[in-house]
Design a protein around this motif. Structure first.
Motif, short mmCIF file in Angstrom:
data_model
loop_
_atom_site.label_atom_id
_atom_site.label_comp_id
_atom_site.label_asym_id
_atom_site.label_seq_id
_atom_site.Cartn_x
_atom_site.Cartn_y
_atom_site.Cartn_z
N CYS A 428 36.88 34.99 39.23
CA CYS A 428 36.94 36.40 39.62
C CYS A 428 35.84 37.18 38.89
O CYS A 428 35.43 36.82 37.78
N PRO A 429 35.37 38.28 39.48
CA PRO A 429 34.36 39.11 38.81
C PRO A 429 34.93 39.73 37.53
O PRO A 429 36.15 39.78 37.35
N PRO A 430 34.07 40.23 36.66
CA PRO A 430 34.55 40.92 35.44
C PRO A 430 35.50 42.06 35.81
O PRO A 430 35.25 42.82 36.75
N TYR A 432 38.53 41.63 36.91
CA TYR A 432 39.51 41.17 37.90
C TYR A 432 40.21 39.93 37.36
O TYR A 432 39.67 39.19 36.53
N SER A 433 41.40 39.68 37.84
CA SER A 433 42.10 38.44 37.50
C SER A 433 42.71 37.86 38.77
O SER A 433 42.97 38.58 39.74
N ARG A 434 42.90 36.54 38.76
CA ARG A 434 43.43 35.88 39.95
C ARG A 434 44.95 35.97 39.98
O ARG A 434 45.63 35.71 39.00
N VAL A 435 45.48 36.38 41.12
CA VAL A 435 46.92 36.44 41.31
C VAL A 435 47.28 35.63 42.56
O VAL A 435 46.45 35.45 43.45
N VAL A 436 48.49 35.12 42.60
CA VAL A 436 48.96 34.33 43.75
C VAL A 436 50.15 35.05 44.37
O VAL A 436 51.13 35.35 43.69
N MET A 437 50.01 35.38 45.64
CA MET A 437 51.11 36.03 46.37
C MET A 437 51.75 35.01 47.28
O MET A 437 51.07 34.20 47.91
N ARG A 438 53.07 35.02 47.35
CA ARG A 438 53.82 34.04 48.14
C ARG A 438 54.52 34.76 49.30
O ARG A 438 55.07 35.83 49.14
N THR A 656 44.13 35.40 45.41
CA THR A 656 43.16 36.48 45.53
C THR A 656 42.77 37.00 44.14
O THR A 656 43.43 36.70 43.14
N CYS A 657 41.69 37.76 44.09
CA CYS A 657 41.28 38.43 42.86
C CYS A 657 41.74 39.89 42.91
O CYS A 657 41.51 40.58 43.90
N CYS A 658 42.37 40.35 41.84
CA CYS A 658 42.93 41.70 41.81
C CYS A 658 42.39 42.43 40.57
O CYS A 658 42.31 41.86 39.48
N CYS A 659 42.03 43.71 40.76
CA CYS A 659 41.45 44.46 39.64
C CYS A 659 42.52 44.83 38.61
O CYS A 659 43.70 44.97 38.93
N CYS A 666 43.62 47.63 44.19
CA CYS A 666 43.16 46.24 44.06
C CYS A 666 42.22 45.92 45.20
O CYS A 666 42.50 46.22 46.35
N HIS A 667 41.11 45.33 44.86
CA HIS A 667 40.11 44.95 45.87
C HIS A 667 40.23 43.46 46.07
O HIS A 667 40.04 42.68 45.15
N PHE A 668 40.56 43.09 47.28
CA PHE A 668 40.84 41.67 47.52
C PHE A 668 39.60 40.97 48.06
O PHE A 668 38.91 41.45 48.93
N HIS A 669 39.36 39.81 47.48
CA HIS A 669 38.27 38.94 47.93
C HIS A 669 38.89 37.74 48.62
O HIS A 669 39.99 37.34 48.30
N HIS A 670 38.13 37.17 49.54
CA HIS A 670 38.66 36.00 50.24
C HIS A 670 38.93 34.90 49.25
O HIS A 670 38.09 34.53 48.45
N GLY A 671 40.16 34.36 49.27
CA GLY A 671 40.52 33.26 48.36
C GLY A 671 40.90 32.04 49.16
O GLY A 671 40.57 31.90 50.33
N HIS A 672 41.62 31.16 48.50
CA HIS A 672 42.01 29.90 49.13
C HIS A 672 43.48 29.96 49.52
O HIS A 672 44.27 30.61 48.86
N HIS A 673 43.83 29.25 50.56
CA HIS A 673 45.20 29.20 51.02
C HIS A 673 45.76 27.81 50.76
O HIS A 673 45.13 26.82 51.08
N HIS A 674 46.95 27.77 50.18
CA HIS A 674 47.59 26.49 49.91
C HIS A 674 48.94 26.49 50.59
O HIS A 674 49.76 27.37 50.35
N HIS A 675 49.21 25.51 51.43
CA HIS A 675 50.47 25.44 52.16
C HIS A 675 51.39 24.44 51.48
O HIS A 675 51.05 23.29 51.31
N HIS A 676 52.59 24.93 51.11
CA HIS A 676 53.59 24.04 50.52
C HIS A 676 54.76 23.98 51.49
O HIS A 676 55.48 24.97 51.68
#
Length: 678
Positions: A428-430, A432-438, A656-659, A666-676
């Motif tokens: 993530c950019p300075p 910002y931190s990565r968060v996971v939404m379910r 996603t990356c969240c400020c 929060c400015h969202f950047h395209h992240g990865h999707h993981h299917h469980h």
């Protein structure tokens, strides 16, 4: 279309009776026209006139050529085999055969011809595997004749290479998939190497062979201790004997013997089931006040009376009073090539037992099972019934109660570790931190009522290699239109190389079907096609909030237009979904332009390794158009599509990356999707 190394192409067909039907040309359009006219017909009996077909094609091809034969039948014209082989060898022709079936239970001539010409025969019951042969030819013809003359020798390697799933392109020269060292094949930029644990299962043992047409063994014998403590064992044998006799397919006759203390010879041999049952029913438990019994004497008399290659089962709960006879009894079993199995129900008189039963059983190739409870005797008798029927082997006679009561697994599994390249999560950019939404996703459950919006667009690559895709769309377009409650109208566009604008928009079904009917595969001598130009013209014509489906097996020759096409699609809120049926001209040509464009528009790319799967994708499109599914969950692989069709829900994690700042949002950047899957 992908190759410039061959001077001409020869296509021929054969059936029974044989009629010459061959074309020889260096013109792609001529070849395509001929192939389009081939249809399956007749063939009521299995062998076909294959060798005549091979001979006529071989007469027309140049020296050093390669011939591919596709068939599911053996040759009816075997008298031509010698002359066909001489012809192939005289012109240095290599013959490869794709056998999709049983070849009428024969077909050895194809193995002989491929061996003689250093070719390959691929045998498979799955006709869809033909795609792998054709993908291999298409992908490697452009690299030179050595790749076609030296095809992989196994269907597994062929699939790996045809799909481009070999770990490293540099080792494809060897035409086998060899896992390279890590340093030998680095991951592409933006990927990292990870180890994946994979469960691999196989059949623990082959299925049992069919029962032989006639008995292969001698006598099936039962030697029974009938002392006073053996009442429950005798009752169990009496209860099961009729079922065992009825199931028997391996033994010629039966031997029943009994023993006690003192010993009085009592043994019969007969093939008459009634005689055997009557003799057995007369046996009763009596006497035997002291523990050892005259078991060796009973075994001696039974094995002497039995035929050679017999199996004798003894039931007792006591040791042998005549254990000194064990060597003589073991020799009798060996001379008769017979085996002893002992069912011991008790402690065999404790310390008095000197392993005499284990000795004779081992010497004869049999076994001893010791049971802690007499109730297990019926389980042993069930095994004997299956073994007499030929369903299991006496080699598998259980050695203890655990083996007796625990069914053997059908599949044996192991864990293997494989290395894969996985896309790296960008930091993530300075600030910002990565968060996971379910969120819970149930894509194939009924959706909320939809209102019509936009156009449903099909943009189709009509180059020569796209015949299967075009046929599939033509076959299912009527069904999709009939189900549609989501779109106002339809946009159909086609493209190839060179590009000629050809696109319509209409809500009239007959107009759409007429346009589709005119689309035929042709041309496309080099791999990239003008996809971006077709997308641009289709987008200009389409309504806002449309959905576009692009069908192609090639990269975009006009990929430089990506940004302008993306801007146009986004200005009209059009989402692009791409169905890629092939390697898209390989990594040296394809620069991820479709993945980039689909991502920019909120769409996705689905990659299929086999063109035969295209109908399943079209079925999903029909469901999405009807409101039963959502384009939002457009699958990116065939396995994902099949999981969707199971109507199961799963938890989707969106990374996603969240400020950090409060109040800034929060400015969202395209992240990865993981299917469980749950």
């Amino acid at each position: 279309a992908t190759s410039g190394i061959f001077d001409k192409y020869v296509i021929g067909t054969f059936s029974d009776p044989y009629t010459s039907h061959v074309v020889e040309s260096d013109d792609v359009a001529t070849i395509n026209t001929f192939v389009s006219g081939i249809s399956a017909s007749a063939g009521g009996d299995c062998p076909e006139m294959a060798l005549q077909g091979i001979r006529e094609v071989a007469q027309r091809v140049s020296e050093g050529s390669v011939i591919f034969v596709f068939t599911d039948a053996s040759s009816k014209d075997l008298d031509l085999e010698s002359s066909v082989q001489d012809l192939l060898l005289s012109k240095n022709i290599r013959l490869n055969v794709m056998a999709t079936g049983s070849l009428c239970g024969k077909g050895e001539e194809f193995t002989r011809l491929t061996d003689a010409t250093s070719g390959t025969i691929y045998k498979t019951p799955n006709k869809a595997d033909v795609d792998y042969v054709m993908n291999y030819i298409k992908n490697f013809a452009k690299y030179g004749i050595r790749f076609i003359r030296g095809m992989p020798t196994t269907l597994i390697d062929l699939k790996e290479i045809a799909n481009g799933t070999c770990s490293c392109r540099s080792i494809v020269e060897n035409l086998v998939c060899i896992p390279p060292d890590e340093d030998e094949c680095p991951c592409p930029e933006g990927y990292e190497r990870v180890e994946v644990r994979k469960k691999v299962c196989r059949l623990c043992r082959p299925p049992p062979p069919p029962p032989p047409p006639r008995p292969k063994f001698g006598s099936l014998g039962f030697v029974i201790d009938h002392s006073g403590s053996m009442g429950s064992e005798i009752s169990a044998v009496k209860a099961s004997i009729k079922a065992i006799l009825a199931a028997n397919k391996l033994f010629k006759d039966y031997v029943i013997g009994k023993f006690n203390d003192p010993y009085k010879k009592g043994v019969i041999r007969s093939s008459n089931k009634g005689t055997i049952v009557s003799f057995l029913n007369a046996i009763t438990a009596t006497g035997g006040a002291d523990c050892p019994e005259y078991s060796m004497s009973g075994l001696r008399d039974a094995v002497k009376l039995a035929k050679k290659r017999s199996v004798i089962i003894m039931f007792t709960d006591a040791s042998a009073k005549d254990a000194g006879m064990k060597n003589m009894v073991a020799s009798l079993f060996k001379d008769k090539k017979s085996r002893l199995f002992v069912v011991a129900t008790g402690n065999l008189c404790g310390r008095r037992y000197s392993k005499e039963y284990h000795y004779v059983a081992k010497e004869s190739g049999g076994a001893v099972i010791s049971l802690s409870s007499k109730s297990f005797v019926s389980d042993v008798l069930s095994f004997i019934k299956k073994a007499a029927a030929g369903d299991v082997s006496f080699d598998e006679f259980p050695k203890d109660e655990h083996e007796l009561t625990t069914p053997k697994p059908i599949h044996c599994c192991s864990i293997t570790v494989v290395r894969r390249c996985k896309k790296v999560k960008l930091p993530c950019p300075p600030g910002y931190s990565r968060v996971v939404m379910r969120q819970k996703v149930c894509p194939m459950l009924p959706q909320c009522p939809v209102r019509r919006a936009g156009s449903l667009g099909f943009i189709i690559d009509d180059s020569g290699s796209m015949g299967a895709e075009i046929f599939a769309v033509k076959s299912q377009i009527t069904s999709i239109i009939s189900k549609n409650v989501r779109f106002f109208d339809y946009v159909i566009g086609r493209f190839g190389d060179p590009y000629v604008k050809n696109v319509i928009r209409s809500a009239d079904e007959s107009e759409i079907l007429d346009f589709m009917g005119d689309i035929t595969p042709s041309g496309g001598a080099d791999c990239p096609e003008f996809a971006m130009s077709a997308l641009k013209d289709a987008a200009m014509l389409a309504r806002d909030y449309s959905i576009f489906i692009l069908f192609t097996d090639a990269a975009a020759k006009d990929s430089h237009k990506l940004l302008s096409v993306a801007a146009l699609l986004n200005s009209k809120n059009i989402k692009l979904f791409v169905v890629a049926t092939g390697t898209l001209c390989g990594p040296k040509v394809y620069s991820e332009e479709f993945h980039d464009l689909a991502s920019r528009t909120g769409g996705a790319v689905m990659t299929l390794t086999a063109k035969t799967s295209i109908s399943e994708v079209l079925e999903f499109i029909g469901m999405a158009a009807s409101g039963e599914a959502s384009f939002h969950h457009f699958p990116e692989s065939l396995s994902e599509l099949r999981k969707l069709k199971c109507k199961k829900c799963w938890v989707q994690e969106v990374s996603t990356c969240c400020c950090h700042g409060i109040g800034d949002g929060c400015h969202f950047h395209h992240g990865h999707h993981h299917h469980h899957h749950r």
